[in-house]
Design a protein around this motif. Sequence first.
Motif, PDB file in Angstrom:
ATOM      1  N   GLU A 101      38.536  17.639  83.984  1.00 32.62           N
ATOM      2  CA  GLU A 101      38.968  18.045  85.425  1.00 32.62           C
ATOM      3  C   GLU A 101      40.321  18.958  85.385  1.00 32.62           C
ATOM      4  OE1 GLU A 101      36.530  17.506  87.770  1.00 32.62           O
ATOM      5  OE2 GLU A 101      35.708  16.455  86.355  1.00 32.62           O
ATOM      6  N   ASP A 102      41.361  18.211  86.170  1.00 32.72           N
ATOM      7  CA  ASP A 102      42.468  19.118  86.171  1.00 32.72           C
ATOM      8  C   ASP A 102      43.472  19.353  84.917  1.00 32.72           C
ATOM      9  OD1 ASP A 102      41.804  19.167  89.027  1.00 32.72           O
ATOM     10  OD2 ASP A 102      43.401  17.770  89.628  1.00 32.72           O
ATOM     11  N   MET A 103      43.712  20.457  84.570  1.00 30.27           N
ATOM     12  CA  MET A 103      44.573  20.681  83.469  1.00 30.27           C
ATOM     13  C   MET A 103      45.995  21.185  84.382  1.00 30.27           C
ATOM     14  SD  MET A 103      42.192  22.636  80.988  1.00 30.27           S
ATOM     15  CE  MET A 103      43.233  22.683  79.683  1.00 30.27           C
ATOM     16  N   GLU A 104      47.030  20.775  83.615  1.00 30.93           N
ATOM     17  CA  GLU A 104      48.564  21.427  84.025  1.00 30.93           C
ATOM     18  C   GLU A 104      49.104  21.702  83.012  1.00 30.93           C
ATOM     19  OE1 GLU A 104      52.353  19.863  86.644  1.00 30.93           O
ATOM     20  OE2 GLU A 104      50.653  18.481  86.304  1.00 30.93           O
ATOM     21  N   LEU A 105      49.829  22.939  82.776  1.00 36.44           N
ATOM     22  CA  LEU A 105      50.631  23.395  81.918  1.00 36.44           C
ATOM     23  C   LEU A 105      52.135  23.478  82.361  1.00 36.44           C
ATOM     24  CD1 LEU A 105      48.549  26.112  80.212  1.00 36.44           C
ATOM     25  CD2 LEU A 105      48.471  23.630  79.668  1.00 36.44           C
ATOM     26  N   VAL A 106      53.068  22.862  81.789  1.00 37.65           N
ATOM     27  CA  VAL A 106      54.530  23.315  82.172  1.00 37.65           C
ATOM     28  C   VAL A 106      55.184  24.069  80.909  1.00 37.65           C
ATOM     29  CG1 VAL A 106      56.626  22.180  82.756  1.00 37.65           C
ATOM     30  CG2 VAL A 106      54.424  21.287  83.591  1.00 37.65           C
ATOM     31  N   LEU A 107      55.785  25.195  81.307  1.00 40.86           N
ATOM     32  CA  LEU A 107      56.498  25.984  80.635  1.00 40.86           C
ATOM     33  C   LEU A 107      57.904  25.662  80.957  1.00 40.86           C
ATOM     34  CD1 LEU A 107      54.679  28.976  80.282  1.00 40.86           C
ATOM     35  CD2 LEU A 107      54.301  27.277  78.862  1.00 40.86           C
ATOM     36  N   ALA A 160      56.547  23.733  75.968  1.00 49.79           N
ATOM     37  CA  ALA A 160      55.442  23.705  76.778  1.00 49.79           C
ATOM     38  C   ALA A 160      54.702  22.448  76.535  1.00 49.79           C
ATOM     39  CB  ALA A 160      54.254  24.836  76.291  1.00 49.79           C
ATOM     40  N   GLN A 161      54.340  21.921  77.824  1.00 47.45           N
ATOM     41  CA  GLN A 161      53.687  20.697  77.917  1.00 47.45           C
ATOM     42  C   GLN A 161      52.477  20.667  78.408  1.00 47.45           C
ATOM     43  OE1 GLN A 161      55.075  17.529  76.787  1.00 47.45           O
ATOM     44  NE2 GLN A 161      56.751  18.869  75.786  1.00 47.45           N
ATOM     45  N   TYR A 162      51.435  19.721  78.247  1.00 46.60           N
ATOM     46  CA  TYR A 162      50.108  19.751  78.918  1.00 46.60           C
ATOM     47  C   TYR A 162      49.844  18.421  79.317  1.00 46.60           C
ATOM     48  CZ  TYR A 162      48.204  17.225  74.837  1.00 46.60           C
ATOM     49  OH  TYR A 162      48.003  16.380  74.066  1.00 46.60           O
ATOM     50  N   SER A 163      48.981  18.400  80.455  1.00 44.16           N
ATOM     51  CA  SER A 163      48.627  17.230  80.973  1.00 44.16           C
ATOM     52  C   SER A 163      47.255  17.740  81.366  1.00 44.16           C
ATOM     53  CB  SER A 163      49.304  16.732  82.429  1.00 44.16           C
ATOM     54  OG  SER A 163      48.734  15.708  82.996  1.00 44.16           O
ATOM     55  N   VAL A 164      46.249  16.689  80.993  1.00 45.27           N
ATOM     56  CA  VAL A 164      44.673  17.126  81.126  1.00 45.27           C
ATOM     57  C   VAL A 164      44.002  15.547  81.860  1.00 45.27           C
ATOM     58  CG1 VAL A 164      42.508  17.485  80.138  1.00 45.27           C
ATOM     59  CG2 VAL A 164      44.764  18.858  79.341  1.00 45.27           C
ATOM     60  N   MET A 207      39.630   8.250  85.935  1.00 41.32           N
ATOM     61  CA  MET A 207      40.387   9.512  85.289  1.00 41.32           C
ATOM     62  C   MET A 207      41.337   8.829  84.056  1.00 41.32           C
ATOM     63  SD  MET A 207      39.470  12.315  86.294  1.00 41.32           S
ATOM     64  CE  MET A 207      38.906  13.205  87.986  1.00 41.32           C
ATOM     65  N   ASP A 208      41.250   9.483  83.081  1.00 40.73           N
ATOM     66  CA  ASP A 208      42.220   9.251  81.866  1.00 40.73           C
ATOM     67  C   ASP A 208      42.902  10.425  81.841  1.00 40.73           C
ATOM     68  OD1 ASP A 208      43.212   8.053  79.614  1.00 40.73           O
ATOM     69  OD2 ASP A 208      41.719   9.166  78.350  1.00 40.73           O
ATOM     70  N   VAL A 209      44.356  10.361  81.782  1.00 44.14           N
ATOM     71  CA  VAL A 209      45.188  11.440  81.802  1.00 44.14           C
ATOM     72  C   VAL A 209      45.870  11.465  80.571  1.00 44.14           C
ATOM     73  CG1 VAL A 209      47.125  12.458  82.670  1.00 44.14           C
ATOM     74  CG2 VAL A 209      45.875  11.075  84.201  1.00 44.14           C
ATOM     75  N   ARG A 210      45.902  12.551  79.844  1.00 46.32           N
ATOM     76  CA  ARG A 210      46.404  12.769  78.494  1.00 46.32           C
ATOM     77  C   ARG A 210      47.350  13.978  78.514  1.00 46.32           C
ATOM     78  NH1 ARG A 210      40.372  12.471  75.514  1.00 46.32           N
ATOM     79  NH2 ARG A 210      40.075  10.355  76.810  1.00 46.32           N
ATOM     80  N   GLN A 211      48.642  13.504  78.098  1.00 46.09           N
ATOM     81  CA  GLN A 211      49.663  14.281  78.098  1.00 46.09           C
ATOM     82  C   GLN A 211      50.126  14.663  76.512  1.00 46.09           C
ATOM     83  OE1 GLN A 211      52.237  12.146  80.655  1.00 46.09           O
ATOM     84  NE2 GLN A 211      51.373  13.066  82.406  1.00 46.09           N
ATOM     85  N   GLY A 212      50.965  15.704  76.487  1.00 42.41           N
ATOM     86  CA  GLY A 212      51.689  15.933  75.228  1.00 42.41           C
ATOM     87  C   GLY A 212      52.213  17.457  75.086  1.00 42.41           C
ATOM     88  N   ASN A 213      52.878  17.533  73.990  1.00 38.72           N
ATOM     89  CA  ASN A 213      53.367  18.660  73.596  1.00 38.72           C
ATOM     90  C   ASN A 213      52.089  19.905  73.358  1.00 38.72           C
ATOM     91  OD1 ASN A 213      54.796  20.851  72.469  1.00 38.72           O
ATOM     92  ND2 ASN A 213      55.568  19.759  70.845  1.00 38.72           N
TER      93      ASN A 213
END
Length: 92
Positions: free
Chosen positions: A19-25, A43-47, A56-62
Amino acid sequence: MADEPLPSIPAQPIEQSIEDMELVLFDPGPIEQDREDGQPRGAQYSVQALMSDGNMDVRQGNLIPHLTNAEVDQLVAIVTRLRGKAEDAWIP
Protein backbone atom coordinates in the motif's frame (compact mmCIF):
# COMPACT_ATOMS: atom_id res chain seq x y z
CA MET A 1 -9.88 -38.85 24.60
CA ALA A 2 -7.60 -40.98 22.50
CA ASP A 3 -9.27 -40.16 19.16
CA GLU A 4 -9.42 -36.37 19.46
CA PRO A 5 -7.71 -34.41 16.64
CA LEU A 6 -4.72 -32.27 17.46
CA PRO A 7 -5.48 -28.56 17.84
CA SER A 8 -5.17 -26.61 14.63
CA ILE A 9 -2.33 -24.17 14.14
CA PRO A 10 -3.62 -20.69 13.33
CA ALA A 11 -2.63 -19.56 9.83
CA GLN A 12 -0.04 -16.82 9.76
CA PRO A 13 -1.13 -13.74 7.81
CA ILE A 14 0.72 -13.23 4.53
CA GLU A 15 1.31 -10.12 2.49
CA GLN A 16 -1.50 -9.37 0.03
CA SER A 17 -0.43 -6.03 -1.41
CA ILE A 18 1.93 -3.12 -0.93
CA GLU A 19 0.00 0.00 0.00
CA ASP A 20 1.49 3.36 1.01
CA MET A 21 5.20 3.96 0.57
CA GLU A 22 7.07 6.90 2.08
CA LEU A 23 10.64 7.96 1.42
CA VAL A 24 12.46 10.51 3.56
CA LEU A 25 15.64 12.11 2.27
CA PHE A 26 17.87 13.86 4.81
CA ASP A 27 20.51 16.42 3.85
CA PRO A 28 21.99 18.20 6.87
CA GLY A 29 22.57 21.93 6.63
CA PRO A 30 25.89 23.65 7.27
CA ILE A 31 25.22 24.09 11.00
CA GLU A 32 24.56 20.37 11.46
CA GLN A 33 27.57 19.43 9.34
CA ASP A 34 29.82 21.48 11.62
CA ARG A 35 28.63 19.70 14.77
CA GLU A 36 30.47 16.61 15.93
CA ASP A 37 27.21 14.65 16.09
CA GLY A 38 25.88 15.98 12.78
CA GLN A 39 24.00 13.37 10.83
CA PRO A 40 25.19 12.38 7.35
CA ARG A 41 22.96 12.45 4.32
CA GLY A 42 20.53 9.60 4.37
CA ALA A 43 17.36 8.05 3.02
CA GLN A 44 14.76 6.13 4.99
CA TYR A 45 11.75 4.13 3.81
CA SER A 46 8.42 3.19 5.32
CA VAL A 47 6.18 0.70 3.49
CA GLN A 48 2.73 -0.50 4.47
CA ALA A 49 1.88 -4.09 3.51
CA LEU A 50 -1.76 -5.18 3.64
CA MET A 51 -1.86 -8.59 5.28
CA SER A 52 -4.32 -11.43 4.60
CA ASP A 53 -5.93 -10.83 8.02
CA GLY A 54 -6.79 -7.23 7.03
CA ASN A 55 -4.12 -5.61 9.19
CA MET A 56 -1.33 -3.37 7.92
CA ASP A 57 2.27 -4.30 8.60
CA VAL A 58 4.61 -1.30 8.49
CA ARG A 59 8.21 -1.95 7.53
CA GLN A 60 10.84 0.73 7.92
CA GLY A 61 14.54 1.02 7.42
CA ASN A 62 17.56 2.53 5.75
CA LEU A 63 16.97 2.80 2.01
CA ILE A 64 20.63 3.24 0.98
CA PRO A 65 21.62 -0.48 1.07
CA HIS A 66 18.82 -1.22 -1.40
CA LEU A 67 19.96 1.32 -4.01
CA THR A 68 22.64 1.25 -6.67
CA ASN A 69 25.42 3.84 -6.59
CA ALA A 70 23.75 5.55 -9.57
CA GLU A 71 20.44 5.77 -7.69
CA VAL A 72 22.16 7.24 -4.62
CA ASP A 73 23.88 9.79 -6.87
CA GLN A 74 20.50 10.70 -8.40
CA LEU A 75 18.93 11.23 -4.97
CA VAL A 76 21.87 13.38 -3.87
CA ALA A 77 21.47 15.44 -7.06
CA ILE A 78 17.76 15.93 -6.38
CA VAL A 79 18.33 17.04 -2.79
CA THR A 80 21.20 19.33 -3.84
CA ARG A 81 19.02 20.93 -6.54
CA LEU A 82 16.12 21.41 -4.12
CA ARG A 83 18.41 22.94 -1.50
CA GLY A 84 19.63 25.42 -4.12
CA LYS A 85 16.06 26.27 -5.14
CA ALA A 86 15.11 26.82 -1.48
CA GLU A 87 18.11 29.06 -0.89
CA ASP A 88 17.34 31.09 -4.03
CA ALA A 89 13.67 31.47 -3.07
CA TRP A 90 13.90 32.05 0.66
CA ILE A 91 17.35 33.39 1.57
CA PRO A 92 17.78 37.11 0.85
